[in-house]
Write a protein that holds these residues in place. Sequence first.
Motif, PDB file in Angstrom:
ATOM      1  N   ILE A 159       0.812  -1.221   0.000  1.00 52.51           N
ATOM      2  CA  ILE A 159       0.000   0.000   0.000  1.00 52.51           C
ATOM      3  C   ILE A 159       0.841   1.264   0.000  1.00 52.51           C
ATOM      4  CG2 ILE A 159      -1.684   1.325   1.365  1.00 52.51           C
ATOM      5  CD1 ILE A 159      -2.802  -1.351   2.346  1.00 52.51           C
ATOM      6  N   ARG A 160       2.001   1.244   0.669  1.00 51.28           N
ATOM      7  CA  ARG A 160       2.796   2.462   0.837  1.00 51.28           C
ATOM      8  C   ARG A 160       4.280   2.112   0.971  1.00 51.28           C
ATOM      9  NH1 ARG A 160       3.084   5.392   6.258  1.00 51.28           N
ATOM     10  NH2 ARG A 160       5.213   5.411   5.458  1.00 51.28           N
ATOM     11  N   TRP A 263      -6.968   6.263  -1.870  1.00 48.52           N
ATOM     12  CA  TRP A 263      -7.136   5.190  -2.837  1.00 48.52           C
ATOM     13  C   TRP A 263      -6.460   5.475  -4.163  1.00 48.52           C
ATOM     14  CZ3 TRP A 263      -7.123   0.551  -4.042  1.00 48.52           C
ATOM     15  CH2 TRP A 263      -7.557   0.100  -5.292  1.00 48.52           C
ATOM     16  N   GLU A 264      -6.512   6.702  -4.660  1.00 47.47           N
ATOM     17  CA  GLU A 264      -5.926   6.989  -5.967  1.00 47.47           C
ATOM     18  C   GLU A 264      -4.421   6.759  -5.954  1.00 47.47           C
ATOM     19  OE1 GLU A 264      -7.402   7.450  -8.831  1.00 47.47           O
ATOM     20  OE2 GLU A 264      -9.293   7.152  -7.766  1.00 47.47           O
ATOM     21  N   GLN A 265      -3.743   7.209  -4.863  1.00 48.43           N
ATOM     22  CA  GLN A 265      -2.304   6.968  -4.754  1.00 48.43           C
ATOM     23  C   GLN A 265      -2.016   5.476  -4.603  1.00 48.43           C
ATOM     24  OE1 GLN A 265      -4.127   9.325  -3.209  1.00 48.43           O
ATOM     25  NE2 GLN A 265      -2.813  10.909  -2.303  1.00 48.43           N
ATOM     26  N   THR A 266      -2.860   4.806  -3.804  1.00 50.50           N
ATOM     27  CA  THR A 266      -2.683   3.371  -3.615  1.00 50.50           C
ATOM     28  C   THR A 266      -2.875   2.629  -4.936  1.00 50.50           C
ATOM     29  OG1 THR A 266      -3.472   3.519  -1.324  1.00 50.50           O
ATOM     30  CG2 THR A 266      -3.522   1.350  -2.368  1.00 50.50           C
ATOM     31  N   LYS A 267      -3.891   3.034  -5.678  1.00 46.40           N
ATOM     32  CA  LYS A 267      -4.185   2.399  -6.972  1.00 46.40           C
ATOM     33  C   LYS A 267      -2.994   2.558  -7.921  1.00 46.40           C
ATOM     34  CE  LYS A 267      -7.602   2.605 -10.744  1.00 46.40           C
ATOM     35  NZ  LYS A 267      -6.776   3.232 -11.798  1.00 46.40           N
ATOM     36  N   THR A 268      -2.421   3.764  -7.975  1.00 40.52           N
ATOM     37  CA  THR A 268      -1.263   4.005  -8.840  1.00 40.52           C
ATOM     38  C   THR A 268      -0.081   3.128  -8.431  1.00 40.52           C
ATOM     39  OG1 THR A 268      -1.946   6.297  -9.216  1.00 40.52           O
ATOM     40  CG2 THR A 268       0.360   5.760  -9.636  1.00 40.52           C
ATOM     41  N   GLU A 272       1.738   0.047 -10.572  1.00 40.44           N
ATOM     42  CA  GLU A 272       3.173   0.027 -10.844  1.00 40.44           C
ATOM     43  C   GLU A 272       3.809  -1.271 -10.360  1.00 40.44           C
ATOM     44  OE1 GLU A 272       6.986   1.530 -12.074  1.00 40.44           O
ATOM     45  OE2 GLU A 272       4.887   1.781 -12.672  1.00 40.44           O
ATOM     46  N   ILE A 273       3.358  -1.754  -9.205  1.00 42.83           N
ATOM     47  CA  ILE A 273       3.870  -3.025  -8.681  1.00 42.83           C
ATOM     48  C   ILE A 273       3.540  -4.164  -9.641  1.00 42.83           C
ATOM     49  CG2 ILE A 273       3.542  -4.752  -6.862  1.00 42.83           C
ATOM     50  CD1 ILE A 273       3.265  -2.443  -4.876  1.00 42.83           C
ATOM     51  N   GLU A 274       2.297  -4.162 -10.151  1.00 42.26           N
ATOM     52  CA  GLU A 274       1.909  -5.213 -11.093  1.00 42.26           C
ATOM     53  C   GLU A 274       2.745  -5.155 -12.364  1.00 42.26           C
ATOM     54  OE1 GLU A 274      -0.176  -7.769 -10.703  1.00 42.26           O
ATOM     55  OE2 GLU A 274      -0.330  -7.117  -8.601  1.00 42.26           O
ATOM     56  N   ARG A 275       3.034  -3.930 -12.801  1.00 38.86           N
ATOM     57  CA  ARG A 275       3.868  -3.781 -14.009  1.00 38.86           C
ATOM     58  C   ARG A 275       5.266  -4.326 -13.764  1.00 38.86           C
ATOM     59  NH1 ARG A 275       7.657  -0.858 -16.198  1.00 38.86           N
ATOM     60  NH2 ARG A 275       7.955   0.393 -14.312  1.00 38.86           N
ATOM     61  N   LEU A 276       5.831  -4.024 -12.616  1.00 40.09           N
ATOM     62  CA  LEU A 276       7.183  -4.489 -12.304  1.00 40.09           C
ATOM     63  C   LEU A 276       7.232  -5.997 -12.102  1.00 40.09           C
ATOM     64  CD1 LEU A 276       8.198  -1.641  -9.812  1.00 40.09           C
ATOM     65  CD2 LEU A 276       9.146  -2.044 -12.093  1.00 40.09           C
TER      66      LEU A 276
END
Length: 283
Positions: A159-160, A263-268, A272-276
Motif C-alpha cells: 500500500i505504501r 485510494w488513488e495513490q494506492t491504486k497508482t 506500478e507493482i503489477e507492471r514491475l
Amino acid sequence: MSEDTIAVRLREHYNTFSPTERKVARALLNQYPIAGLETIAQLAQKAAVSGPSVLRLVNKLGFDSYTGFQEALRLELDAQLQSPLLRRDPNTDAHQQGFVHHFSSNIQKLIQQTAQHLLPEDFDTVVDWLAQPRHRLWLLGGYVTGPLAEYFCNHLQTIRGQVSLLRPVPRTWADSLVDMGKNDVIIMFDIRRYWPELQPLMKLASERKCKRILITDQWTSPLAAHADITLTAYTEGKSGWDTNVATMLLMDALIAALNNVHWEQTKTRLEEIERLRQHFQND
C-alpha cells in the motif's frame, strides 16, 4: 481466568462514563495495568482529576474499594504469566461430538468482543498514522506473533513505502533505533506470555519520540505502559492455546481502512507493482 478484565470493562463502558471519568479510564488504559497499581493520588495526578473522581470510576467498575480494584489487577498479572498447561479447559476434548462447532462458536465470540470493545478514536488514529507518507513504519512480533507482523508488513509495503520488519533478535535492534525519530511509527505485537526484551525497545523508541502502537490480548502486555495506543484482540482459547483469529481481524480491518484513505495513490502504486512483477514472471 474470565476474559472480563478491568481493561475489558473500561472499553465496554467507556462511552457511558462522564468526561472526568473518561480521563481516569484513559490514564488507566494508556499505562495498563501499572497506573492502577499506584496510589489514588498518583492516578488522579496522571488523569488530571481529583481523588474522588478516581473512586467514582472504580465504583462504576464494580468495586467497593480501591484496595479491591488493585487486588483484581494483581490477579490479572498472574493470568498474564499462565502457561498453556494451566489454561486448558479440562472439559475440552478434540474427539467430542461437535468439536468444530463449539470451537468456531468461541472464535465468533472472540471476534465480536474484539470489535465491540475497540475504541473508535484509537482505531482511527492508528489508521491516520499509518496513512501519513512522512511516517516511516517499523513492525516487530515475537515467537508466536512474528508471522503476524510479517503478514501485516507485507500488506503495508504493497500500500505504501517506508515500511520495515524488524528481526526478532534484540542485538540487531540498535541498528534500526539509530535511524528512528519523531516521524517514525513502531508497531509491536505482544501476547501472553509476554516478551520482556521488548520493554527496553519500547522505552528507547519513546525516548526517540517515535509513535508507539501495541497490538496485544485482553490481559494486556506490560508494554502498554509505554505505548501511545493499545489495540486489544480477544484471544482466549479453550484448548490451552490462545487463538490469533481476532488479531488477524484487527490487522485486516486496519489494512482495509488504510486502503481507502488515499485510494488513488494506492491504486497508482498497485498498478506500478503489477507492471514491475511482470519482469519476474517465467516465459
